[in-house]
Scaffold this motif. Structure first.
Motif, mmCIF file in Angstrom:
data_model
loop_
_atom_site.group_PDB
_atom_site.id
_atom_site.type_symbol
_atom_site.label_atom_id
_atom_site.label_comp_id
_atom_site.label_asym_id
_atom_site.label_seq_id
_atom_site.Cartn_x
_atom_site.Cartn_y
_atom_site.Cartn_z
ATOM 1 N N VAL A 1 0.913 -1.147 0.264
ATOM 2 C CA VAL A 1 0.044 -0.085 0.154
ATOM 3 C C VAL A 1 0.836 1.388 -0.150
ATOM 4 O O VAL A 1 1.769 1.419 0.845
ATOM 5 C CB VAL A 1 -0.862 0.113 1.182
ATOM 6 C CG1 VAL A 1 -1.784 1.218 1.083
ATOM 7 C CG2 VAL A 1 -1.763 -1.312 1.115
ATOM 8 N N THR A 2 0.713 2.191 -0.885
ATOM 9 C CA THR A 2 1.223 3.308 -0.972
ATOM 10 C C THR A 2 0.160 4.420 -1.073
ATOM 11 O O THR A 2 -0.979 4.312 -1.500
ATOM 12 C CB THR A 2 2.232 3.651 -2.020
ATOM 13 O OG1 THR A 2 1.597 3.160 -3.465
ATOM 14 C CG2 THR A 2 3.529 2.649 -2.042
ATOM 15 N N ALA A 3 0.462 5.849 -0.918
ATOM 16 C CA ALA A 3 -0.765 6.660 -1.221
ATOM 17 C C ALA A 3 0.218 7.930 -1.847
ATOM 18 O O ALA A 3 1.176 8.176 -1.470
ATOM 19 C CB ALA A 3 -1.146 7.174 0.010
ATOM 20 N N THR A 4 -0.792 8.977 -2.613
ATOM 21 C CA THR A 4 -0.263 10.092 -2.999
ATOM 22 C C THR A 4 -0.171 10.997 -1.697
ATOM 23 O O THR A 4 -0.664 10.846 -1.032
ATOM 24 C CB THR A 4 -1.109 10.727 -4.117
ATOM 25 O OG1 THR A 4 -2.487 10.851 -3.441
ATOM 26 C CG2 THR A 4 -1.437 9.791 -5.188
ATOM 27 N N PRO A 5 0.510 12.394 -1.963
ATOM 28 C CA PRO A 5 0.363 13.200 -0.928
ATOM 29 C C PRO A 5 -1.080 13.460 -0.332
ATOM 30 O O PRO A 5 -1.970 13.984 -1.205
ATOM 31 C CB PRO A 5 1.143 14.410 -1.315
ATOM 32 C CG PRO A 5 2.210 13.845 -2.297
ATOM 33 C CD PRO A 5 1.249 12.877 -3.001
ATOM 34 N N LEU A 6 -1.217 13.509 0.761
ATOM 35 C CA LEU A 6 -2.660 14.180 1.561
ATOM 36 C C LEU A 6 -2.370 15.400 1.345
ATOM 37 O O LEU A 6 -1.657 16.158 2.097
ATOM 38 C CB LEU A 6 -2.794 13.458 2.946
ATOM 39 C CG LEU A 6 -3.184 11.900 3.023
ATOM 40 C CD1 LEU A 6 -1.973 11.117 2.776
ATOM 41 C CD2 LEU A 6 -3.669 11.645 4.381
ATOM 42 N N GLU A 7 -3.498 16.098 1.109
ATOM 43 C CA GLU A 7 -3.447 17.697 0.716
ATOM 44 C C GLU A 7 -4.752 18.223 1.457
ATOM 45 O O GLU A 7 -5.916 17.661 1.337
ATOM 46 C CB GLU A 7 -3.320 18.174 -0.593
ATOM 47 C CG GLU A 7 -1.914 17.677 -1.139
ATOM 48 C CD GLU A 7 -1.995 18.372 -2.626
ATOM 49 O OE1 GLU A 7 -0.927 18.143 -3.134
ATOM 50 O OE2 GLU A 7 -2.968 18.441 -3.186
ATOM 51 N N ALA B 1 -2.197 22.827 3.752
ATOM 52 C CA ALA B 1 -1.299 21.885 4.553
ATOM 53 C C ALA B 1 -1.256 20.436 3.471
ATOM 54 O O ALA B 1 -1.828 20.171 2.640
ATOM 55 C CB ALA B 1 -1.782 21.438 5.798
ATOM 56 N N SER B 2 -0.096 19.892 3.744
ATOM 57 C CA SER B 2 0.000 18.601 3.091
ATOM 58 C C SER B 2 0.798 17.591 4.022
ATOM 59 O O SER B 2 1.523 18.019 4.814
ATOM 60 C CB SER B 2 0.734 18.621 1.696
ATOM 61 O OG SER B 2 2.116 19.168 1.930
ATOM 62 N N GLY B 3 0.641 16.178 3.467
ATOM 63 C CA GLY B 3 1.681 15.311 4.360
ATOM 64 C C GLY B 3 1.631 14.009 3.283
ATOM 65 O O GLY B 3 0.969 13.739 2.584
ATOM 66 N N GLN B 4 2.678 13.182 4.026
ATOM 67 C CA GLN B 4 2.990 11.820 3.121
ATOM 68 C C GLN B 4 2.764 10.567 4.213
ATOM 69 O O GLN B 4 3.100 10.768 5.218
ATOM 70 C CB GLN B 4 4.348 11.905 2.798
ATOM 71 C CG GLN B 4 4.506 10.589 1.857
ATOM 72 C CD GLN B 4 3.843 10.675 0.568
ATOM 73 O OE1 GLN B 4 3.908 11.681 -0.093
ATOM 74 N NE2 GLN B 4 3.280 9.672 0.134
#
Length: 311
Positions: free
Chosen positions: A198-204, A213-216
């Motif tokens: 499982v991976t994800a794009t940056p949360l924004e 704001a953003s996060g990984q």
């Protein structure tokens, strides 16, 4: 009509054989034809008249012509009486002689034939294996499609919020925003025969078009028939507002009373590896949540599962 017989001596025969070129091993077939009845009658009369003994019978038996005629006649009559042998001779005469094939060449031909057959069988086996393996892979891929991961945002908490005057990178004075938040995501893998990476794009976090704001999220591996809570941190440090959020600009001295609508977006990507890396089903889940930032709820978890604000 007279018949003259010429006899050749052994020396003449030897000289002729020595001078003549060597002949092929083929043997020619000769047919001897007996003289006609009129010729026989003339020869008998001539032999009878010239016989010193005066006895035609004696001359007939003693004459060399009689022996030649008798032998030729017997051979000719024997050939007429045996038509099968004549046919065999004719067939033998018509069939051309050929040299025997080289046994090495025969062995080479046999080896080439066997190698061609082996290559044909190997090709058939390879094609069959590829077809069967492809069908089996498609079956596994189709069987994995119903096991889509279950993902939703469980809660979110705004830990601190700060708005103050500042200067951006180009020297323009504007209000600067600093924001820290945490998102808790529920993830469940319902598959019974494979795990997922499982991976994800940056949360924004966006206020309309402005990203505040953003996060990984850290990537992880989820085994089959398991679940977990994933935590991601979203931060915004010294974000120039340029008057885009007037509510914050007007209430920067009284943050407890602000209420700003924000939008949380990201994509979760899950990938399974079946049969090594040959069968790789992929699952993409797009998540968008509407959340409201309230100054009086800083440090408190906002439940997003019951409100239905995520889709």
């Amino acid at each position: 009509m007279g018949v003259t017989i010429h006899a050749k001596s052994d020396s003449e025969v030897t000289s002729i054989d020595a001078s003549s070129p060597p002949r092929s091993p083929r043997r020619a077939l000769y047919y001897v034809q007996s003289p006609s009845h009129s010729q026989q009658h003339d020869v008998e009369k001539m032999s009878y008249g010239s016989s010193p003994f005066g006895s035609p019978a004696h001359h007939y038996h003693c004459s060399p012509i009689h022996h030649s005629r008798e032998s030729s006649t017997s051979r000719f009559s024997a050939s007429l009486k045996n038509p099968i042998r004549n046919h065999q001779l004719a067939v033998w005469k018509r069939i051309p002689r050929t040299n025997d094939d080289d046994p090495d060449e025969d062995n080479d031909d046999d080896d080439d034939g066997k190698s061609n057959v082996m290559r044909f069988y190997m090709l058939c086996f390879l094609l069959s294996f590829i077809v069967l393996f492809t069908i089996f892979s498609l079956i596994l891929w189709a069987a994995s499609l119903p096991y889509k991961p279950k993902i939703f945002v469980k809660s979110m908490v705004f830990e601190n919020l700060n708005v103050q005057a500042g200067i951006d990178g180009t020297g323009v004075q504007t209000d600067m925003l600093t924001l820290n938040s945490t998102v808790r995501i529920y993830y469940r893998n319902p598959a019974t025969f494979f795990g997922v990476h499982v991976t994800a794009t940056p949360l924004e976090l966006h206020y309309y078009m402005l990203k505040v704001a953003s996060g990984q999220m850290k990537k992880f591996y989820e085994p089959r028939k398991s679940k977990r809570i994933v935590v991601a941190v979203l931060q915004g440090h010294q974000i120039p507002l340029y008057g885009a959020i007037p509510l914050l600009s007007d209430a920067k001295d009284r943050i407890q009373s602000v209420s700003v609508p924000l939008n949380l977006t990201f994509v979760m990507r899950s990938r399974a590896y079946i049969l090594g890396r040959l069968v790789k089903p992929k699952f993409y889940v797009h998540i968008s949540c509407q959340v409201t930032l309230r100054g009086n709820h800083l440090g408190k978890h906002i439940n997003l599962t019951t409100s239905g604000s995520c889709k």
